[in-house]
Design an enzyme around this catalytic site. Structure first.
Site, PDB file in Angstrom:
ATOM      1  CB  THR A 146      -8.078   0.798  20.184  1.00  0.00           C
ATOM      2  OG1 THR A 146      -7.159   1.881  19.993  1.00  0.00           O
ATOM      3  CG2 THR A 146      -7.309  -0.508  20.269  1.00  0.00           C
TER       4      THR A 146
ATOM      5  CE1 TYR B  37      -3.391  -2.787   0.278  1.00  0.00           C
ATOM      6  CE2 TYR B  37      -2.322  -3.376   2.359  1.00  0.00           C
ATOM      7  CZ  TYR B  37      -3.211  -3.672   1.339  1.00  0.00           C
ATOM      8  OH  TYR B  37      -3.918  -4.845   1.380  1.00  0.00           O
TER       9      TYR B  37
END
Ligand SMILES: *[C@@H]1O[C@H](CO)[C@@H](O)[C@H](O)[C@H]1NC(C)=O
Ligand SMILES: *[C@@H]1O[C@H](CO)[C@@H](O)[C@H](O)[C@H]1NC(C)=O
Length: 270
Positions: free
Chosen positions: A232, A157
């Site tokens: 998270t 990427y």
């Protein structure tokens, strides 16, 4: 703690600041507790549905009795070079972003990783009390700090944004930190970074640090726990290989005061 007085002053300043800061987007609006706390992330924004329904959500409580030893896992490798970086208070935590151009220099390889990952940032999570800062827990116990070295798969990427939504996109090394009274145990790199914290007392404040060594933030151990999990914070994408180092860093009480006194109180600024 000796830093109590400064702590109270900081809270007062924070409330003043609160009136001038306006939340301008969802990503700035989310918080860890209260009405926009994590139980509600999936409810208030449909794009964050994984936060509510995802089955590989982080953080987790690592139960040592359930760990499996994998003899084929290799030692993790982190490039030894230094880079310049910018410390930024993003409201919910403090983030150290490596400067573009230099970020290609620090790579993480081996360990459980099949690809080369390039470090983009280091996030610092900490709590208001000595035992309440970390996101992950070990046997139900949390630590005062959790340092997260966030890297993206640079073999496949082009940048972290693209990697975040893609398979095998992200690797995060999580390192706990504990308080020590013995100054010789302290982690020098963490101490250097903490000296810049007063510069980022308020949300969106930034401060440049010229020489940061990610390698020197690694604890002195080759052992770790690894699992497939998620970001998270919203949108909780499940593209993260987590590597939790099995030995904490140590910080002195003085360093902890700096962390607890300044950025932590800004969680309520929105
Ligand atoms: C780090 O990885 C990038 C891309 O994967 C590569 O271009 C660069 O040369 C690597 N840097 C080092 C020091 O290995
Ligand atoms: C990241 O990469 C994607 C895909 O190549 C591209 O569309 C996007 O503009 C890039 N973002 C940044 C911030 O460079």
């Amino acid at each position: 703690m000796e830093c109590n007085i400064i702590y109270i002053l900081t809270i007062l300043l924070t409330f003043l600041e609160r009136d001038i800061v306006e939340a301008s987007s969802w990503s700035e609006w989310w918080q860890y507790t209260g009405v926009s706390g994590f139980e509600f992330w999936g409810v208030i924004n449909p794009e964050w549905i994984l936060c509510q329904r995802g089955k590989r959500q982080s953080p987790i409580n690592v139960d040592p009795s359930l760990l499996l030893y994998d003899p084929s896992l290799k030692h993790i490798r982190v490039s030894k070079r230094s880079a310049s970086a910018e410390l930024e208070n993003v409201g919910q935590f403090v983030r150290l972003v490596l400067e573009p151009g230099t970020d290609k220099l620090i790579n993480i390889t081996k360990g459980p990783l099949s690809y080369r990952y390039t470090v983009h940032e280091v996030d610092f999570h900490f709590g208001t009390e000595n035992d309440l800062g970390s996101e992950h827990m070990i046997a139900g116990i949390s630590f005062p700090f959790e340092i997260q070295i966030v890297a993206y798969n640079s073999e496949i990427y082009g940048n972290i944004t693209q990697a975040r939504y893609s398979p095998n996109g992200i690797a995060i090394i999580a390192i706990f930190a504990q308080i020590t009274k013995d100054a010789k145990d302290k982690n020098e790199q963490l101490e250097i970074i903490s000296q810049f914290l007063p510069d980022v007392q308020f949300r969106e404040q930034k401060s440049k640090i010229r020489q940061v060594s990610i390698h020197k933030l690694m604890p002195d151990t080759n052992h770790y726990v690894t699992y497939d999990g998620s970001f998270t914070y919203p949108g909780c994408e499940e593209t993260v290989t987590w590597i939790i180092m099995n030995r904490p860093l140590h910080i002195t009480v003085q360093q902890v005061c700096i962390f607890f006194t300044y950025p932590n109180t800004l969680i309520s600024v929105t």
